[in-house]
Write an enzyme that holds these catalytic residues in place. Structure first.
Site, PDB file in Angstrom:
ATOM      1  N   HIS A 151      -6.589  10.375  -6.675  1.00 58.53           N
ATOM      2  CA  HIS A 151      -6.325  10.888  -5.371  1.00 58.53           C
ATOM      3  C   HIS A 151      -4.982  11.609  -5.332  1.00 58.53           C
ATOM      4  O   HIS A 151      -4.120  11.398  -6.165  1.00 58.53           O
ATOM      5  CB  HIS A 151      -6.097   9.390  -4.251  1.00 58.53           C
ATOM      6  CG  HIS A 151      -5.054   8.783  -4.617  1.00 58.53           C
ATOM      7  ND1 HIS A 151      -3.640   8.766  -4.731  1.00 58.53           N
ATOM      8  CD2 HIS A 151      -5.292   7.307  -5.375  1.00 58.53           C
ATOM      9  CE1 HIS A 151      -3.072   7.764  -4.875  1.00 58.53           C
ATOM     10  NE2 HIS A 151      -4.025   6.897  -5.533  1.00 58.53           N
TER      11      HIS A 151
ATOM     12  N   GLU B 128      -8.917   0.422  -6.072  1.00 59.21           N
ATOM     13  CA  GLU B 128      -8.044   0.249  -7.084  1.00 59.21           C
ATOM     14  C   GLU B 128      -7.699  -1.049  -7.360  1.00 59.21           C
ATOM     15  O   GLU B 128      -8.278  -1.845  -6.492  1.00 59.21           O
ATOM     16  CB  GLU B 128      -6.561   0.717  -6.196  1.00 59.21           C
ATOM     17  CG  GLU B 128      -5.294   0.695  -7.080  1.00 59.21           C
ATOM     18  CD  GLU B 128      -5.223   1.354  -8.578  1.00 59.21           C
ATOM     19  OE1 GLU B 128      -6.257   1.043  -9.203  1.00 59.21           O
ATOM     20  OE2 GLU B 128      -4.457   2.219  -8.960  1.00 59.21           O
TER      21      GLU B 128
END
Ligand SMILES: *[C@@H]1O[C@H](CO)[C@@H](O)[C@H](O)[C@H]1NC(C)=O
Ligand SMILES: *[C@@H]1O[C@H](CO)[C@@H](O)[C@H](O)[C@H]1NC(C)=O
Ligand SMILES: *[C@@H]1O[C@H](CO)[C@@H](O)[C@H](O)[C@H]1NC(C)=O
Length: 363
Positions: free
Chosen positions: A107, A212
């Site tokens: 990202h 994550e």
């Protein structure tokens, strides 16, 4: 309390077994080297930029060039795609082997990244990251900063030129982490501005296991399914995706162990490979998780800064299942934090400015 690996993996396993030969088998992964500069041991990931040259697809010939491109008029991507198709062609391989190109993007910069730079890593890890924000910035399930949006827009422009001018194959599937910064990055990168063919639309799937590292930081806690749907109504959820985040345990001071994260990366790959017979796949995820995916794929370590992208040619082989492990690694473990900004953090924890670390009080 510790969550053992089989509990998490059992909960998350929802894939359809479309790779019939892998049913009931173990899938072994390897990185096929010799196609991308990122695979080579002397490539420095710190100064790396995918956009400097063609995602760093190496200039080379393939055994299929002779028949496919006798006049030498095809692009590197077109010839590479032909070679990968050849590797996968049913008459050329055993049904127990598959090749896929995984293009994994981190990202763009989120508010949590900006805050870590702003406060410095010790104060971030031991105090600020456990809060939702600081009054002016929110980093719980962080959104992209202006810089992060620009990084995703750069990827959009770059994919556009690869697809439209360089013959890079369009993706057959898109996957994203459920965290907002990845949804926003994938959406900004692919949802508009690129002329995708009707047969290969941007129809992304949100996969829980691509999130994550599940630390005690609020940036690792995802939003509800309802909230995510309102945020990106054009994204689909994998089967079994729960309304609430059932994995984050920051409120109990516990984070995921490295062993758990690596097992989760392997489980994510297993679900994708068992259920998706496409060859060209896009994954939008995170630095820590892409690191674990690279380890599971047998790829060298390759750190990605925000917005960076790495392609990996993967060979997967279904083999007889090994006997189950006799020991179970801890899934989650306590992580240190402080009640106030810390003096510093060290490898073993936080040096709090008050006498009592918060964790010690909670346990
Ligand atoms: C590959 O070929 C292109 C076009 O000829 C050239 O611009 C580029 O520098 C070459 N890249 C490498 C890594 O050799
Ligand atoms: C809050 O954190 C952001 C970084 O994410 C920083 O730019 C801002 O100045 C901080 N606000 C305060 C009041 O310290
Ligand atoms: C997703 O992309 C579409 C098309 O550009 C846009 O209208 C929408 O606002 C985007 N949503 C997010 C969350 O980025």
């Amino acid at each position: 309390m510790k969550l053992s690996l089989p509990i998490l993996l059992g909960l998350a396993s929802t894939a359809l077994a479309r790779w019939a030969e892998a049913d009931g088998k173990e899938i072994q992964y390897s990185t096929v080297e010799g196609y991308f500069l990122q695979d080579e041991p002397d490539t420095n990931s710190d100064t790396f930029d995918y956009a400097a040259q063609n995602f760093r697809l190496l200039n080379r010939t393939y055994p299929t060039d002779h028949n496919f491109d006798p006049r030498g008029s095809k692009t590197q991507w077109e010839r590479f795609a032909r070679w990968v198709d050849y590797l996968n062609a049913r008459c050329r391989r055993s049904e127990s082997v598959r090749y896929k190109l995984l293009v994994m993007g981190r990202h763009g910069q989120g508010w949590h990244n900006a805050a870590e730079s702003f406060y410095g890593t010790p104060a971030w890890n031991c105090y600020w990251a456990e809060l939702d924000g600081n009054g002016t910035a929110v980093w719980a399930d962080a959104l992209l900063t202006a810089q992060g949006v620009q990084e995703a827009q750069k990827a959009n422009a770059y994919f556009k030129t690869r697809f439209e001018q360089h013959g890079m194959p369009f993706f057959e599937s898109y996957y994203s982490s459920p965290l907002s910064r990845c949804l926003q990055t994938a959406n900004t990168t692919f949802a508009a501005g690129i002329d995708l063919p009707a047969s290969r639309p941007f129809a992304p799937t949100i996969k829980e296991l691509f999130r994550e590292s599940i630390s005690i930081h609020t940036c690792d806690r995802r939003s509800t399914k309802t909230h995510i749907h309102d945020f990106v109504p054009n994204f689909a959820f994998e089967r079994g995706f729960t309304e609430d985040d059932e994995l984050w345990r920051g409120d109990c001071g516990q984070g995921e162990t490295d062993a758990h994260q690596l097992a989760r990366a392997k489980a994510a790959l297993d679900e994708v490979f068992a259920s998706d017979d496409g060859t060209w796949l896009s994954v939008t995820s995170h630095s820590g998780m892409i690191g674990s995916l690279l380890t599971a794929l047998g790829h060298r370590d390759f750190g990605l800064s925000t917005g960076q992208i790495i392609p990996v040619l993967v060979r997967a082989e279904a083999v007889a299942k090994p006997p189950p492990p006799t020991t179970t690694a801890a899934g989650f473990t306590s992580e240190a934090t402080c009640e106030a900004p810390p003096v510093t953090s060290v490898a073993t924890g936080c040096v709090c400015s008050t006498a009592t670390p918060l964790m010690a009080m909670r346990l």
